[in-house]
Design an enzyme around this catalytic site. Structure first.
Site, short mmCIF file in Angstrom:
data_model
loop_
_atom_site.label_atom_id
_atom_site.label_comp_id
_atom_site.label_asym_id
_atom_site.label_seq_id
_atom_site.Cartn_x
_atom_site.Cartn_y
_atom_site.Cartn_z
N ARG A 13 -0.51 103.91 -11.95
CA ARG A 13 -0.10 104.83 -13.06
C ARG A 13 0.83 103.86 -13.97
O ARG A 13 0.75 103.88 -15.32
CB ARG A 13 0.38 106.01 -12.80
CG ARG A 13 -0.44 107.01 -12.20
CD ARG A 13 0.25 108.15 -11.44
NE ARG A 13 1.10 109.09 -12.51
CZ ARG A 13 1.66 109.98 -12.32
NH1 ARG A 13 2.13 110.33 -10.88
NH2 ARG A 13 2.29 110.91 -13.09
N LEU B 28 0.52 110.29 -1.54
CA LEU B 28 -0.36 110.48 -2.79
C LEU B 28 0.36 111.30 -3.78
O LEU B 28 0.71 112.27 -3.20
CB LEU B 28 -2.07 110.97 -2.58
CG LEU B 28 -2.79 110.14 -1.83
CD1 LEU B 28 -3.96 110.73 -1.55
CD2 LEU B 28 -3.16 108.89 -2.37
N ASP B 29 0.27 111.02 -5.03
CA ASP B 29 1.01 111.94 -6.00
C ASP B 29 0.39 113.22 -5.94
O ASP B 29 -0.56 113.22 -5.63
CB ASP B 29 0.91 111.27 -7.46
CG ASP B 29 1.47 109.93 -7.53
OD1 ASP B 29 2.67 109.48 -6.77
OD2 ASP B 29 1.32 109.03 -8.30
N ARG B 30 1.13 114.09 -6.54
CA ARG B 30 0.80 115.56 -6.42
C ARG B 30 -0.71 115.69 -7.27
O ARG B 30 -1.71 116.31 -6.84
CB ARG B 30 1.91 116.38 -6.93
CG ARG B 30 1.33 118.05 -7.17
CD ARG B 30 2.52 118.79 -7.64
NE ARG B 30 2.51 120.03 -7.36
CZ ARG B 30 3.35 120.99 -7.28
NH1 ARG B 30 4.41 120.63 -7.80
NH2 ARG B 30 3.15 122.38 -7.17
#
Length: 243
Positions: free
Chosen positions: A166, A54-56
């Protein structure tokens, strides 16, 4: 700070990752001591092996294995797209009520310098289904518009390319609120000015469905929204838009 464990047995552990925390240290963040892998190792007393990312800035469901073999079996499910992932996000504008974003994406590699990610390689198939759950119209000016329009969306990416949601919503002209890489700077500034204490990437991994590698039971793990997102949604509830 301990992590919220959603499921755990002797084979794997699932947590609700908070926004702002790396899954593991990277070449660009070697000096950071805090990451999910390190916290879980200390919290469970066992080594853990990441399965997916998961992205930060993204919060939500994250699964890790307690052995390399379990990690391999789980990883194959993600590679073969037999998992079911559900996200929720807040985007700019009024998006369609539902749809599929079918737009190939090239690989992203981390880079030092001003641009953190560099596009490399050939484009690969990427498909994201979405359903709009709510629309909001806030009476504050944004750029040349008199009102700020937002949509709360449920999203299911089929593949899981890096930054797929995104990048897809940027391509769809409905970038995510709080996205520093692909977002709209005008929307981000207004939202940050309105609710600075809750400003973040408005993307949450709400649910993950997968097959347990040992019991073969189909598991559905749900992660509650973070306080920052629920706070923003509560504030937006006064500005629901009905066409």
């Amino acid at each position: 700070m301990t992590l919220d464990i959603l499921f755990q047995d002797e084979h794997l552990v699932v947590v609700n990752k908070p926004a702002g925390l790396l899954v593991h240290r990277t070449n660009l963040a070697k000096d950071e001591e805090d990451a999910v892998v390190q916290r879980l190792r200390d919290q469970t007393g066992q080594w853990v092996f990441p399965i997916h990312r998961l992205d930060r800035g993204t919060s939500g469901v994250l699964v890790m294995a307690f052995s390399p073999e379990i990690a391999r079996r789980l990883s194959s499910q993600f590679a073969e797209a037999t998992t079911q992932k559900t996200y929720h996000c807040l985007v700019r504008g009024f998006c369609d009520s539902e749809g599929v974003i079918d737009y190939p994406l090239a690989k992203l590699n981390e880079q030092k310098g001003r641009s953190r990610f560099k596009i490399e390689g050939t484009e690969k198939e990427a498909e994201t289904q979405f359903t709009r759950l709510q629309q909001y119209q806030v009476p504050v000016p944004v750029s040349r518009y008199d009102n700020m329009r937002l949509s709360w969306v449920e999203v299911s990416p089929k593949q899981g390319r890096k930054h797929q949601i995104r990048r897809h919503f940027k391509h769809y002209l409905n970038p995510l609120v709080g996205d520093s890489c692909y977002g709209c700077r005008h929307i981000n500034k207004v939202v940050k000015d309105l609710w600075p204490e809750d400003f973040r990437l408005m993307l949450h991994a709400s649910s993950l469905e997968f097959t347990h590698p040992i019991s073969l039971e189909r598991l559905v793990i749900n992660a509650p929204l973070s306080p920052a997102i629920t706070n923003v949604l509560d504030k937006l509830s006064n500005y629901r838009y009905q066409a």
